[in-house]
Scaffold this active site. Structure first.
Site, mmCIF file in Angstrom:
data_model
loop_
_atom_site.group_PDB
_atom_site.id
_atom_site.type_symbol
_atom_site.label_atom_id
_atom_site.label_comp_id
_atom_site.label_asym_id
_atom_site.label_seq_id
_atom_site.Cartn_x
_atom_site.Cartn_y
_atom_site.Cartn_z
ATOM 1 C CG PHE A 156 8.380 -19.634 -83.138
ATOM 2 C CD1 PHE A 156 7.259 -20.365 -82.765
ATOM 3 C CD2 PHE A 156 9.598 -19.957 -82.577
ATOM 4 C CE1 PHE A 156 7.364 -21.383 -81.826
ATOM 5 C CE2 PHE A 156 9.709 -20.978 -81.653
ATOM 6 C CZ PHE A 156 8.594 -21.695 -81.274
ATOM 7 C CG ASP A 204 13.174 -28.499 -78.933
ATOM 8 O OD1 ASP A 204 13.504 -28.979 -77.822
ATOM 9 O OD2 ASP A 204 13.671 -27.463 -79.393
ATOM 10 N NE ARG A 214 21.402 -25.041 -86.015
ATOM 11 C CZ ARG A 214 21.552 -25.139 -84.705
ATOM 12 N NH1 ARG A 214 21.255 -24.137 -83.913
ATOM 13 N NH2 ARG A 214 21.974 -26.266 -84.165
ATOM 14 N NE ARG A 242 18.642 -28.386 -82.452
ATOM 15 C CZ ARG A 242 18.873 -29.554 -81.859
ATOM 16 N NH1 ARG A 242 18.430 -30.668 -82.390
ATOM 17 N NH2 ARG A 242 19.547 -29.597 -80.722
ATOM 18 C CB SER A 297 18.873 -21.154 -81.995
ATOM 19 O OG SER A 297 18.868 -21.557 -80.657
ATOM 20 C CD GLU A 304 7.919 -15.291 -81.837
ATOM 21 O OE1 GLU A 304 6.826 -14.967 -81.331
ATOM 22 O OE2 GLU A 304 8.783 -15.951 -81.214
#
Lengths: 317, 281
Positions: free
Chosen positions: A86, A120, A13, A170, A40, A61
């Site tokens: 999302f 998560d 990312r 991530r 993020s 979104e």
């Protein structure tokens, strides 16, 4: 086999974030949208340098995808940023009607894809996104393997007219491809030539496949490793050429088996060159909380899994 | 400049087109289009007056219109053809195989005048907002219009868009809701009450005006007023009361005419009520 060195682990990312700033400097039509995940998504640098070209849409979104589609009517090149879940599942119909069917020049940039999102858990660990996106006509689907390649891909898609889904992740992950690499959409990257088994990998699992290649080499098996960073359009020529040479296949991806890279390659081979094939992928199961490396082990996406799949595929020839 | 009388005559012809198109293919949606005919004729022929030669997908240097409730396609196609975007004879291809006049508006076939596909409800306002922002970025002072249905406001994305447009001061946008009180399964009140739309949009921060959409004079005057309200830091919302099926007595205010076609006998009766003014296609 060709040896690759980790130049220093970095998150993919961040490759996206660096390139977004760069492409913003290169092309005044590039605009960025984010749904409350600027940090993020590593979009802060772009937002800071181009505040008038950065649109914070809040946690909405569906609206973001519609606004992005509308921005193209005016010649803008919108890059949307949010997590992969999302970016796809939540907004599938918005993408389908307003972006893919209308063939709008929107770049859907999605981080935190797959199991390596980690703690998560399954609500956020989408493993279906490649399948959802590749089924849409007009959509180009790209899943780069490391920081440098994500950066190169982020730059390349600005010059590619039409909708693009760009998927990255991530965690910090080995960064091994060249920082100067040209990124050619739709062209698979030969990483290591071999003659006994073709291993086609995408995303984070390209590095895992290279480690598996070393283990196989120690056993006297010459695996061919190909980085299929573009899931759609699939580089059929490169894939068929490799399978014709090796006679058996392994695919490796951080995605559901249904709808993933393996599924695309299986379809290609069934139609044009049937060959024994094994798939390293998540099989009809949601993820769970945990550390990325532990999750990859638990779900069978680690080095030993690719080695075992290669041996199994070879045994079937 | 077209007079109110000339606009009314055009609207009558457009209504004839709608009935004949839907009858011609035995499918489509006559009710909403008949109700919104006055508005869309006024918008194209009196308010936007787009330059046909300038049409581009990017729409730079032009006012833009987005049809969020894409099932009003028969109305939009008739207005586009009557305005001159394509030959009115092409209206005979509506909803047929190989046509540029898809059941719901689409861009793939390259129909002039259409910049976005729509049909799956609730998406048009977001798209219009994006186009409005692009205009601001391009220092293009033209306006963006978007038509939505009242039942369509049951889709949650509209409220994301409503919050955004006000919160981010998208003030070059005029949204219009066709308040005919009807949707497929019945009156809004019975399916899912919409509540006080004026209070809702006001509380979201919109500049809200009301109009009766089946009176040409009022439509033209209200649209001009709405233009005047733009550029003042707020998006503009017109709550437009219309009658579903307006112009055809047996379709009037009847939700059953949302999505069914009139048979030949009904079509004959409908056309007797709608004056042929500039010639059938």
């Amino acid at each position: 086999m060709t040896e690759y060195k980790n130049l220093g682990s970095k998150d993919t990312r961040s490759g996206f974030g660096e390139a977004l700033l760069e492409v913003g400097r290169q092309n005044p039509n590039v605009v960025a949208l984010c749904a409350d995940l600027t940090g993020s998504m590593k979009m802060d640098a772009f937002a800071h340098e181009f505040p008038a070209r950065f649109i914070q849409v809040g946690i909405a979104e569906a609206n973001m995808m519609g606004i992005a589609a509308g921005l193209t009517i005016g010649g803008k090149i919108p890059y949307t940023g949010t997590f992969a879940n999302f970016s796809t599942g939540r907004v599938y119909d918005q993408i389908r009607q307003s972006i893919a069917y209308a063939n709008k020049n929107v770049k859907i940039c999605a981080s935190h894809a797959g199991l390596t999102l980690g703690e998560d858990g399954a609500t956020h660990q989408i493993l279906e996104d490649l399948g959802l996106m590749k089924m849409l006509p007009n959509m180009t689907v790209i899943n780069p393997c490391d920081f440098n390649q994500t950066k190169a891909a982020t730059l390349a898609i600005a010059n590619h007219p039409g909708p693009v889904y760009l998927r990255f992740g991530r965690p910090k992950w080995p960064n091994f491809t060249s920082p100067e690499q040209p990124f050619i959409i739709g062209k698979a990257l030969m990483l290591s030539e071999g003659s006994d088994v073709s291993i086609f990998a995408t995303g984070h699992l390209v590095w895992t496949a290279l480690q598996a290649c070393k283990v196989l080499e120690e056993q006297g098996i010459h695996a061919e490793i190909i980085d299929v960073h573009t899931i759609k359009p699939l580089d059929e020529e490169a894939i068929l050429a490799s399978v014709i040479k090796t006679g058996c296949v392994v695919t490796a991806e951080e995605h559901m088996r249904n709808g993933g890279l393996g599924d695309s390659i299986a379809q290609l081979l069934a139609l044009k060159h049937p060959a024994p094939m094994e798939m390293v992928a998540v099989n009809d199961h949601f993820g769970e909380s945990g550390k990325p490396e532990d999750l990859l082990k638990k779900f069978g996406l680690d080095v030993p899994d690719i080695v075992a799949a290669a041996l199994k595929a070879m045994a079937r020839t | 400049m077209l007079s109110i009388d000339a606009l009314e005559k055009l609207a009558s012809q457009v209504r004839r087109d709608i009935v004949r198109m839907v009858n011609g293919v035995s499918s489509g949606h006559p009710g909403g289009p008949l109700g919104c005919a006055d508005f869309l004729v006024a918008l194209y022929f009196k308010i936007m007056k787009p330059d046909l030669l300038k049409f581009s997908i990017d729409g730079v240097g032009e006012d833009l219109f987005f049809l969020s409730n894409g099932h009003l396609s028969a109305l939009w196609y008739s207005v586009l053809a009557r305005y001159g975007y394509f030959d009115v004879k092409e209206l005979t291809t509506f909803r047929k195989l190989g046509s540029r006049l898809q059941g719901h508006p689409a861009t793939a076939e390259g129909l002039p005048g259409v910049r976005m596909s729509s049909g799956s409800l609730g998406q048009g306002l977001s798209v219009a907002i994006g186009a409005s922002i692009a205009k601001k970025m391009n220092n293009d002072d033209h306006l963006v219009y978007c038509l939505m249905g009242d039942g369509e406001l049951q889709e949650g994305q509209n409220w994301e868009a409503a919050m955004f447009a006000a919160g981010k001061k998208v003030d070059n946008l005029i949204a219009v809701v066709d308040c005919n009180g009807q949707q497929i399964d019945g009156p809004n009140e019975r399916v899912l009450p919409l509540g006080d739309l004026q209070a809702k949009f006001l509380s979201f921060g919109w500049n809200v005006i009301s109009m009766y959409g089946n009176d040409m004079t009022e439509v033209v005057e209200t649209l001009k007023k709405a233009q005047w309200y733009t550029g003042q830091g707020q998006p503009v919302m017109i709550l437009m009361t219309t009658h579903m099926g307006y112009g055809v007595d047996f379709m009037l205010d009847n939700h059953e005419w949302h999505g069914i076609f009139p048979n030949d006998e009904q079509t004959k009766s409908a056309l007797e009520q709608l004056e042929e003014t500039v010639g059938d296609y």
